[in-house]
Design a protein around this motif. Structure first.
Motif, PDB file in Angstrom:
ATOM      1  N   ARG A  97     -44.534  82.506  66.368  1.00  0.00           N
ATOM      2  CA  ARG A  97     -45.526  81.163  66.077  1.00  0.00           C
ATOM      3  C   ARG A  97     -46.228  80.991  65.098  1.00  0.00           C
ATOM      4  O   ARG A  97     -46.609  79.778  64.653  1.00  0.00           O
ATOM      5  N   TRP A  98     -45.942  81.811  63.939  1.00  0.00           N
ATOM      6  CA  TRP A  98     -46.894  81.441  62.602  1.00  0.00           C
ATOM      7  C   TRP A  98     -45.907  81.948  61.456  1.00  0.00           C
ATOM      8  O   TRP A  98     -46.200  81.546  60.320  1.00  0.00           O
ATOM      9  N   TRP A  99     -44.988  82.797  61.585  1.00  0.00           N
ATOM     10  CA  TRP A  99     -44.251  83.110  60.478  1.00  0.00           C
ATOM     11  C   TRP A  99     -43.227  82.389  59.672  1.00  0.00           C
ATOM     12  O   TRP A  99     -42.233  81.817  60.285  1.00  0.00           O
ATOM     13  N   ASP A 101     -51.411  78.624  57.126  1.00  0.00           N
ATOM     14  CA  ASP A 101     -52.263  77.421  58.084  1.00  0.00           C
ATOM     15  C   ASP A 101     -51.761  77.709  59.739  1.00  0.00           C
ATOM     16  O   ASP A 101     -52.598  77.616  60.415  1.00  0.00           O
ATOM     17  N   ARG A 102     -50.735  77.964  59.761  1.00  0.00           N
ATOM     18  CA  ARG A 102     -49.849  78.517  61.196  1.00  0.00           C
ATOM     19  C   ARG A 102     -50.656  79.528  61.897  1.00  0.00           C
ATOM     20  O   ARG A 102     -51.027  79.569  62.991  1.00  0.00           O
ATOM     21  N   LEU A 103     -51.048  80.863  61.176  1.00  0.00           N
ATOM     22  CA  LEU A 103     -51.545  81.533  61.636  1.00  0.00           C
ATOM     23  C   LEU A 103     -53.068  81.432  62.172  1.00  0.00           C
ATOM     24  O   LEU A 103     -53.562  81.675  63.015  1.00  0.00           O
ATOM     25  N   GLU A 114     -53.831  78.446  63.089  1.00  0.00           N
ATOM     26  CA  GLU A 114     -53.753  77.865  64.446  1.00  0.00           C
ATOM     27  C   GLU A 114     -53.668  79.010  65.522  1.00  0.00           C
ATOM     28  O   GLU A 114     -54.348  78.546  66.670  1.00  0.00           O
ATOM     29  N   VAL A 115     -52.640  79.846  65.324  1.00  0.00           N
ATOM     30  CA  VAL A 115     -52.725  80.913  66.582  1.00  0.00           C
ATOM     31  C   VAL A 115     -53.957  81.459  66.635  1.00  0.00           C
ATOM     32  O   VAL A 115     -54.421  81.842  67.793  1.00  0.00           O
ATOM     33  N   HIS A 163     -43.313  75.759  58.186  1.00  0.00           N
ATOM     34  CA  HIS A 163     -43.499  74.839  59.655  1.00  0.00           C
ATOM     35  C   HIS A 163     -42.326  74.277  59.939  1.00  0.00           C
ATOM     36  O   HIS A 163     -42.150  74.068  61.154  1.00  0.00           O
ATOM     37  N   SER A 204     -47.559  79.314  56.302  1.00  0.00           N
ATOM     38  CA  SER A 204     -47.440  80.660  57.252  1.00  0.00           C
ATOM     39  C   SER A 204     -48.985  80.724  57.617  1.00  0.00           C
ATOM     40  O   SER A 204     -49.400  80.964  58.591  1.00  0.00           O
TER      41      SER A 204
END
Length: 156
Positions: free
Chosen positions: A40-42, A147-149, A151-152, A45, A145
């Motif tokens: 979901r984050w690694w 930024d995505r983390l 969000e998680v 995007h 990554s």
């Protein structure tokens, strides 16, 4: 919280990535050590991630594969050397497309007032190897990554 900071000094072999997250340290540690959360984050995007191995223990191996829209795969792997829950991970990592360019990464999680400061220092085998990561836009992928983390962690 907010932007990811990078320390990339000329003539050095390391890259330091720093990010503050609005989450307790144990929650951040879980997100970076749970094979179900990694995809979901690694990675950037625009890539999907498949976890093929993830044994979070000293001597345990890990292997993640990024997949682009055309199905092309980019594999990363390494070995965990230290796992101190919930404050630190030490592991090697390498992009399998450039074997022998193994980096040693230490991730430290520091909690203060409900925020967690994530600090990842990657030490590369040479200044040239480190600079190749910089030229390949490794910082951009790392920032995406993070930024995505974030969000998680919001959805925890």
């Amino acid at each position: 919280m907010g932007d990811t900071e990078f320390v990339i000094e000329p003539g050095r072999q390391d890259i330091v990535m720093i990010r503050a997250f609005d989450a307790p340290r144990d929650v951040v540690f879980r997100a970076v050590t749970d094979p179900e959360l990694i995809p979901r984050w690694w990675g950037p995007h625009w890539l999907d991630t498949r976890v093929e191995a993830m044994e979070v223990r000293p001597g345990g191996r890990w292997r993640f594969v990024n997949i682009d829209a055309s199905g092309r795969e980019y594999a990363f792997s390494g070995v965990y050397h230290a796992v101190l829950r919930p404050e630190r991970l030490v592991r090697t990592w390498e992009y399998e497309g450039a074997p022998a360019e193994v980096a040693l990464e230490t991730v430290t999680l520091e909690e203060s007032g409900g925020l967690t400061r994530y600090v990842a220092q990657s030490v590369h085998p040479s200044v040239e190897a480190r600079d190749a990561i910089v030229r390949a836009d490794g910082a951009k992928g790392g920032a995406q990554s993070m930024d995505r983390l974030a969000e998680v962690l919001k959805g925890r």
